[in-house]
Design an enzyme around this catalytic site. Structure first.
Site, PDB file in Angstrom:
ATOM      1  N   SER A 171     -38.076  -7.595 -22.955  1.00 44.65           N
ATOM      2  CA  SER A 171     -38.909  -6.550 -22.370  1.00 44.65           C
ATOM      3  C   SER A 171     -38.095  -5.618 -21.481  1.00 44.65           C
ATOM      4  O   SER A 171     -37.008  -5.969 -21.009  1.00 44.65           O
ATOM      5  CB  SER A 171     -40.030  -7.171 -21.540  1.00 44.65           C
ATOM      6  OG  SER A 171     -39.492  -7.806 -20.383  1.00 44.65           O
TER       7      SER A 171
ATOM      8  N   GLY B  41     -35.125  -6.830 -18.898  1.00 45.58           N
ATOM      9  CA  GLY B  41     -33.797  -6.254 -19.035  1.00 45.58           C
ATOM     10  C   GLY B  41     -33.370  -5.457 -17.816  1.00 45.58           C
ATOM     11  O   GLY B  41     -32.223  -5.558 -17.352  1.00 45.58           O
TER      12      GLY B  41
ATOM     13  N   GLU C 209     -31.230  -4.809 -24.707  1.00 47.39           N
ATOM     14  CA  GLU C 209     -32.083  -4.075 -25.656  1.00 47.39           C
ATOM     15  C   GLU C 209     -33.508  -4.351 -25.237  1.00 47.39           C
ATOM     16  O   GLU C 209     -33.961  -5.496 -25.240  1.00 47.39           O
ATOM     17  CB  GLU C 209     -31.799  -4.556 -27.087  1.00 47.39           C
ATOM     18  CG  GLU C 209     -32.421  -3.668 -28.145  1.00 47.39           C
ATOM     19  CD  GLU C 209     -33.616  -4.324 -28.790  1.00 47.39           C
ATOM     20  OE1 GLU C 209     -34.737  -4.084 -28.276  1.00 47.39           O
ATOM     21  OE2 GLU C 209     -33.448  -5.042 -29.764  1.00 47.39           O
TER      22      GLU C 209
ATOM     23  N   CYS D  44     -38.783  -5.010 -32.576  1.00 41.24           N
ATOM     24  CA  CYS D  44     -38.413  -3.929 -31.663  1.00 41.24           C
ATOM     25  C   CYS D  44     -38.363  -2.591 -32.378  1.00 41.24           C
ATOM     26  O   CYS D  44     -38.264  -1.552 -31.732  1.00 41.24           O
ATOM     27  CB  CYS D  44     -37.078  -4.237 -30.991  1.00 41.24           C
ATOM     28  SG  CYS D  44     -35.863  -4.972 -32.062  1.00 41.24           S
TER      29      CYS D  44
ATOM     30  N   GLU E 273     -44.265   1.455 -25.247  1.00 39.24           N
ATOM     31  CA  GLU E 273     -44.396   0.399 -26.236  1.00 39.24           C
ATOM     32  C   GLU E 273     -45.516  -0.567 -25.867  1.00 39.24           C
ATOM     33  O   GLU E 273     -45.636  -0.992 -24.719  1.00 39.24           O
ATOM     34  CB  GLU E 273     -43.088  -0.383 -26.362  1.00 39.24           C
ATOM     35  CG  GLU E 273     -43.156  -1.518 -27.377  1.00 39.24           C
ATOM     36  CD  GLU E 273     -41.896  -2.375 -27.390  1.00 39.24           C
ATOM     37  OE1 GLU E 273     -41.541  -2.866 -28.469  1.00 39.24           O
ATOM     38  OE2 GLU E 273     -41.280  -2.530 -26.317  1.00 39.24           O
TER      39      GLU E 273
END
Length: 511
Positions: free
Chosen positions: A228, A232, A251, A288, A379
């Protein structure tokens, strides 16, 4: 041991506790693991390229030797279908083989040699040589959505080991049993290949404090993370607050915008809509690269496209998500989006009585509504999409310019569309790591040319990738050797080129 030090795996399809008790690695034990990695680094970094390549291949062999028991445990911990897990195991072993071949060839070290010119006037020129060397012990955090390919033996681990760096892997708490099984493959490969103890270690834990301790350990020199944005970014901030800041290659997700241009919408709107529905729902949207955002220009063709997309989404069966927490967050975000003004529910997939499920969902909004609600561009990890209807080409281009960083962007169009929208390609080059034409972003090929990364906030390091052989460059740094005695030079820099690799010698690539 207190209960707070213990944790368990659960089957997300029924919330049943699975066999096996796992414990949080203590700070003292973590210190011991890191100390072993530091000791291992002294010898592992000096291993010849063939030894490291053989080691990577042996890891893959030992993973296959675990047989179906690995897949069965992974299925229980994730609810992912067995067929999907078989493919993911193949991908995991395949990327280990890819890095083995890459290391065995050897030219990735970017050897550069400038020979001495002692008679040069007015000043002589020294003999100057350069190559990439491993950075040190690396901490890697496992992902929830790929329990094999982005986990213990995933791309971060494979690329770090390929670079010559020991790895301390923090298993994902959602599938600790799977992680422990794969770790045994490393243990066997280390023993059979004669690698130093500490070249790889699995540590387990289900607390944020444990992850912080790992990142803040002074001997850790880099971090790999997939997950997430919140997770991150937290690790990135911790790493940069250290007395010695270290790189974090995180990422952190993406909505992967899709642009469907006018002419192709007229010609193939139904076909694209059908493919889009599959891509949205693939893996219950837990990729992702899920296409969570799409842009079209309003027209009669848009209506046909929307109708087909709605039909396909409405027919989509609900799927079990990876964890109860992921399911809860997904469904909460769906409710929050529905509560926004001027947001229409275009389609919603079938419901289910099973635990922790998600229904594929598509919302439709005007460009004005999209512009006024920044949350629509964020997202929602799962099978959802926001379809944005623009009135003009200028609106589409402006939306592209205002995008944050993403992993991918996709353009569907005809040759005439591409000519008319040339600016869009130039804009998206600055926004994403991978641009697709007339395809769908789900599905990431593991190969030399792949880029699975992108500008912030999709990652913390836009110059890198977590998939493909370029990933090895994350865990190295350049070192220059000036006027070195020949016998002390690394093999890759010796005059006789014993590795027979490509090198840049006095400005000319040669073997």
């Amino acid at each position: 041991m207190s209960e707070t030090q213990k944790f368990y795996a659960f089957n997300p399809s029924n919330n049943q506790k699975l066999e096996g008790e796992f414990s949080n690695t203590t700070k003292e034990a973590l210190n011991d693991v890191v100390a072993q990695a530091v000791t291992a680094f002294d010898s592992y970094r000096k291993k010849d390229k063939n030894s490291i390549a053989d080691f990577l291949e042996k890891i893959g062999e030992e993973i296959l030797n675990l047989g179906d028991a690995l897949l069965e445990r992974c299925h229980l911990e994730t609810a992912l279908p067995m067929a999907r897990l078989q493919g993911e195991r193949g991908r995991t072993v395949g990327q280990l083989k890819l890095f083995a071949d890459f290391v065995r060839e050897g030219s990735w070290v970017d050897a550069k040699i400038e020979t001495a010119q002692p008679e040069r006037s007015p000043l002589p020129k020294s003999d100057i040589r350069q190559m990439l060397v491993p950075i040190g012990p690396v901490a890697v955090f496992g992902a929830s959505n790929f329990p094999l390919a982005f986990s213990v033996a995933g791309g971060d681990t494979a690329s770090a080991l390929a670079a010559g760096c020991p790895v301390i892997f923090k298993g994902h708490p959602a599938h600790p049993g799977t992680s422990a099984m794969v770790a045994t493959a490393f243990e066997k490969a280390i023993e059979k290949c004669g690698m130093p103890k500490g070249t790889f270690a699995l540590v387990q834990g289900n607390t944020n404090e444990f992850g912080a301790n790992l990142v803040q350990h002074s001997a850790i020199k880099a971090v790999g993370f997939t997950g997430s944005f919140a997770g991150g970014k937290a690790l990135f901030d911790l790493a940069n607050a250290r007395p010695e800041p270290i790189p974090v290659f995180a990422e952190m997700g993406s909505t992967n915008p899709v642009f469907i241009l006018p002419e192709i919408l007229k010609q193939k709107g139904r076909v694209i809509a059908a493919g889009m529905a599959v891509s949205i729902a693939q893996g219950v949207g837990q990729f992702c690269t899920n296409p969570g955002l799409a842009f079209v220009e309003k027209s009669e063709a848009t209506s046909v496209f929307s109708t087909t997309l709605a039909q396909k989404i409405n027919e989509t069966a609900a799927g079990t998500m990876l964890t109860a927490g992921i399911s809860k967050n997904y469904n909460k975000n769906i409710e929050n989006t529905l509560a926004l003004e001027n947001v229409s529910l275009l389609a919603k997939g079938q419901s289910s009585d099973l635990s922790n499920t998600a229904q594929a969902t598509v919302f439709k909004v005007s460009m004005q509504t999209y512009t006024e609600n920044a949350v629509l561009a964020e997202e929602n990890f799962g099978p959802s999409q926001v379809l944005v209807e623009a009135n003009t080409k200028a609106e589409v281009l402006e939306a592209a310019r205002n995008l944050e960083g993403h992993l991918t962007a996709t353009i569907h169009g005809t040759p005439a569309d591409f000519e008319n929208y040339k600016e869009l390609f130039s804009i998206l080059e600055l926004k994403v790591g991978r641009i697709l034409v007339n395809g769908f972003p789900t599905g990431v090929e593991v190969c030399h040319a792949m880029v699975h990364g992108g500008p912030y906030p999709s990652t913390t390091a836009p110059q890198t990738t977590s998939v493909g052989t370029l990933a090895i460059k994350r865990f190295v740094r350049p070192v220059c050797y000036q006027d070195y005695p020949s016998f002390l030079l690394p093999e890759a820099l010796k005059d006789e080129n014993p590795y027979s690799i490509w090198r840049l010698v006095d400005g000319v690539f040669t073997k």
